[in-house]
Design a protein around this motif. Structure first.
Motif, mmCIF file in Angstrom:
data_model
loop_
_atom_site.group_PDB
_atom_site.id
_atom_site.type_symbol
_atom_site.label_atom_id
_atom_site.label_comp_id
_atom_site.label_asym_id
_atom_site.label_seq_id
_atom_site.Cartn_x
_atom_site.Cartn_y
_atom_site.Cartn_z
ATOM 1 N N GLY A 80 6.744 -14.059 -0.889
ATOM 2 C CA GLY A 80 5.829 -14.610 0.104
ATOM 3 C C GLY A 80 4.632 -13.722 0.325
ATOM 4 O O GLY A 80 4.058 -13.175 -0.623
ATOM 5 N N ASN A 81 4.248 -13.544 1.605
ATOM 6 C CA ASN A 81 3.057 -12.789 1.971
ATOM 7 C C ASN A 81 3.389 -11.346 2.361
ATOM 8 O O ASN A 81 4.505 -11.047 2.792
ATOM 9 N N VAL A 82 2.395 -10.473 2.246
ATOM 10 C CA VAL A 82 2.500 -9.080 2.694
ATOM 11 C C VAL A 82 1.431 -8.828 3.736
ATOM 12 O O VAL A 82 0.249 -9.125 3.506
ATOM 13 N N THR A 83 1.838 -8.289 4.904
ATOM 14 C CA THR A 83 0.888 -7.943 5.952
ATOM 15 C C THR A 83 1.134 -6.510 6.390
ATOM 16 O O THR A 83 2.249 -6.157 6.805
ATOM 17 N N VAL A 84 0.106 -5.672 6.282
ATOM 18 C CA VAL A 84 0.157 -4.298 6.778
ATOM 19 C C VAL A 84 -0.988 -4.170 7.771
ATOM 20 O O VAL A 84 -2.157 -4.313 7.403
ATOM 21 N N GLU A 85 -0.669 -3.907 9.059
ATOM 22 C CA GLU A 85 -1.713 -3.980 10.074
ATOM 23 C C GLU A 85 -1.444 -3.034 11.244
ATOM 24 O O GLU A 85 -0.344 -2.501 11.403
ATOM 25 N N ASN A 86 -2.519 -2.833 12.032
ATOM 26 C CA ASN A 86 -2.424 -2.129 13.316
ATOM 27 C C ASN A 86 -1.859 -0.717 13.195
ATOM 28 O O ASN A 86 -0.838 -0.379 13.804
ATOM 29 N N SER A 87 -2.525 0.104 12.399
ATOM 30 C CA SER A 87 -2.218 1.540 12.256
ATOM 31 C C SER A 87 -0.922 1.843 11.522
ATOM 32 O O SER A 87 -0.467 2.993 11.521
ATOM 33 N N ALA A 88 -0.309 0.862 10.884
ATOM 34 C CA ALA A 88 0.899 1.115 10.103
ATOM 35 C C ALA A 88 0.562 1.927 8.857
ATOM 36 O O ALA A 88 -0.590 2.006 8.433
ATOM 37 N N MET A 89 1.588 2.534 8.256
ATOM 38 C CA MET A 89 1.397 3.352 7.062
ATOM 39 C C MET A 89 2.414 2.951 6.001
ATOM 40 O O MET A 89 3.590 2.746 6.296
ATOM 41 N N VAL A 90 1.939 2.834 4.759
ATOM 42 C CA VAL A 90 2.808 2.592 3.607
ATOM 43 C C VAL A 90 2.494 3.662 2.578
ATOM 44 O O VAL A 90 1.331 3.881 2.246
ATOM 45 N N LYS A 91 3.521 4.342 2.068
ATOM 46 C CA LYS A 91 3.279 5.416 1.106
ATOM 47 C C LYS A 91 4.420 5.499 0.105
ATOM 48 O O LYS A 91 5.550 5.089 0.378
ATOM 49 N N LEU A 92 4.101 6.030 -1.077
ATOM 50 C CA LEU A 92 5.123 6.258 -2.078
ATOM 51 C C LEU A 92 5.987 7.447 -1.684
ATOM 52 O O LEU A 92 5.497 8.406 -1.078
ATOM 53 N N ASP A 93 7.243 7.384 -2.047
ATOM 54 C CA ASP A 93 8.150 8.502 -1.807
ATOM 55 C C ASP A 93 7.670 9.725 -2.598
ATOM 56 O O ASP A 93 7.091 9.607 -3.685
ATOM 57 N N SER A 94 7.922 10.903 -2.068
ATOM 58 C CA SER A 94 7.464 12.138 -2.712
ATOM 59 C C SER A 94 8.057 12.308 -4.110
ATOM 60 O O SER A 94 7.478 13.003 -4.954
ATOM 61 N N SER A 95 9.198 11.666 -4.382
ATOM 62 C CA SER A 95 9.832 11.791 -5.688
ATOM 63 C C SER A 95 9.024 11.144 -6.799
ATOM 64 O O SER A 95 9.279 11.391 -7.978
#
Length: 377
Positions: free
Chosen positions: A248-263
């Protein structure tokens, strides 16, 4: 003499047995690593005829060096194998690469980097392209653009080119120099459908879940297939541990953070959506923190828009295979590729040198490949 010959034969037999026992130790370690099983950095396997000691060295998260010493009596043989994470290496040579839909630039928008488009580039005077622009195909044009580098196109219309204009025809264009020239040939977008399908397969191998909504706290996800939507909002932090496929859809909003794992280290990762991707309102999407690591959002939807980045969102790479990307209102990104792109309202795309070498993977425990297998002692 007979005793001596028998002793030599026995040593040859034991040496051969030690070799195959060492090879069995290598195979055991490779099987464990490639099938995501637990494995100790140093372990011993005892057999009826002898034993094998296995060492697994991990110089970084993307390499495993396996050393196995097989011993039968006084005879021993030592083998080494190297495993690397299998990667997909799309070539992002341009700050913006555009398909047949073309590029539209409005209201103080900027692209800091080179642009290649299979469709028209239509701009307003307040926008700027700080780099070279190439528009492929007979009949396509650059119109109203301000370009600080060179321009290659069939038709130039009312544009300013600081460098050299390579064109078949031009109307009301200014330029540093003019060369009568045919337009470049079209090129495909850098990620073929086969690579997208491979990422989806890797994501699905981690299992299937329903719609996920994160509004606070830190969450880990991937590899996984989501049948439904993914929402990351407010103060939530999503750590990507493997490829994520959302139907479906992806929503990232309002100061949220998405990041790759350090590994992930210096490797990059992908979030793939079959719907609309929206990144907005002071959100940050990033790689692992290591140099050369990037997070890419990819939409396969044939929609306008299929992917939206707006309102001070920060993101590494956005990509659409069939739809339009809308970028607006003071956002920042490193690379943008899509069927069609519209950049407006002070949005900025800044191309980072080295993206042409970006390597994507499904992350820890992803697709390992044997790089070498040899006897060392």
């Amino acid at each position: 003499l007979t005793y001596g010959e028998q002793k030599i034969i026995q040593n040859i037999i034991k040496s051969s047995q030690a070799y195959y026992i060492a090879e069995a130790g290598i195979e055991d370690a490779v099987y464990r690593i490639t099938n995501l099983m637990s494995i100790s950095p140093n372990y011993l396997i005892t057999l009826a005829t002898g034993s094998v000691e296995v060492f697994v060295d991990s110089p970084n998260q993307n390499i495993r060096i396996i050393t196995a010493t097989g011993t039968v009596g006084a005879a021993f043989r030592k083998l080494e194998s190297r495993l690397n994470i299998e990667t997909i290496n799309p070539s992002f040579f341009y700050g913006a690469q555009v398909g047949d839909g073309g590029l539209v630039m409005e209201n103080n928008s900027t692209v800091n980097g080179n642009i290649f488009s299979d469709g028209n580039v239509i701009a307003v005077p307040s926008s700027q392209i700080a780099g070279t622009v190439k528009v492929a195909g007979v009949g396509n044009k650059i119109k109203g653009a301000t370009i600080t580098g060179d321009a290659y196109v069939d038709i130039c219309d009312n544009s300013q080119v600081t460098g050299t204009l390579y064109a078949a025809t031009q109307t009301a264009c200014t330029y540093g120099a003019f060369v009568l020239s045919s337009p470049p040939s079209p090129i495909p977008l850098p990620i073929p459908q086969s690579d997208i399908d491979q990422w989806k397969t890797e994501a699905a191998s981690g299992g299937t879940i329903g719609t996920q909504t994160y509004s606070s706290g830190t969450h880990e996800l991937g590899p996984v297939k989501i049948v439904g939507n993914l929402i990351v909002e407010n103060t939530a932090v999503l750590v990507v541990k493997g490829t994520i496929w959302i139907t479906g859809n992806v929503t990232v909003e309002n100061s949220a953070m998405v990041k790759l794992d350090s590994s992930y280290g210096s490797l990059s990762g992908a979030i793939i959506s079959d719907g609309i991707v929206t990144l907005q309102n002071n959100t940050v999407s990033s790689g692992s923190g290591s140099i050369g690591s990037y997070l890419m959002y990819l939409s396969t939807a044939a929609l306008n828009p299929a992917l939206v980045v707006q309102n001070f969102a920060v993101v590494d790479i956005v990509y659409t295979s069939q739809g339009w990307i809308n970028v607006q209102n003071n956002v920042s990104m490193r690379q943008i590729t899509g069927y069609g792109i519209k950049v407006s309202n002070s949005a900025t795309v800044t191309y980072e040198i080295g993206l042409q070498d970006v390597a994507f993977t499904s992350g820890p425990g992803g697709s390992w490949e044997v790089a070498s297998w040899k006897e060392i002692e």
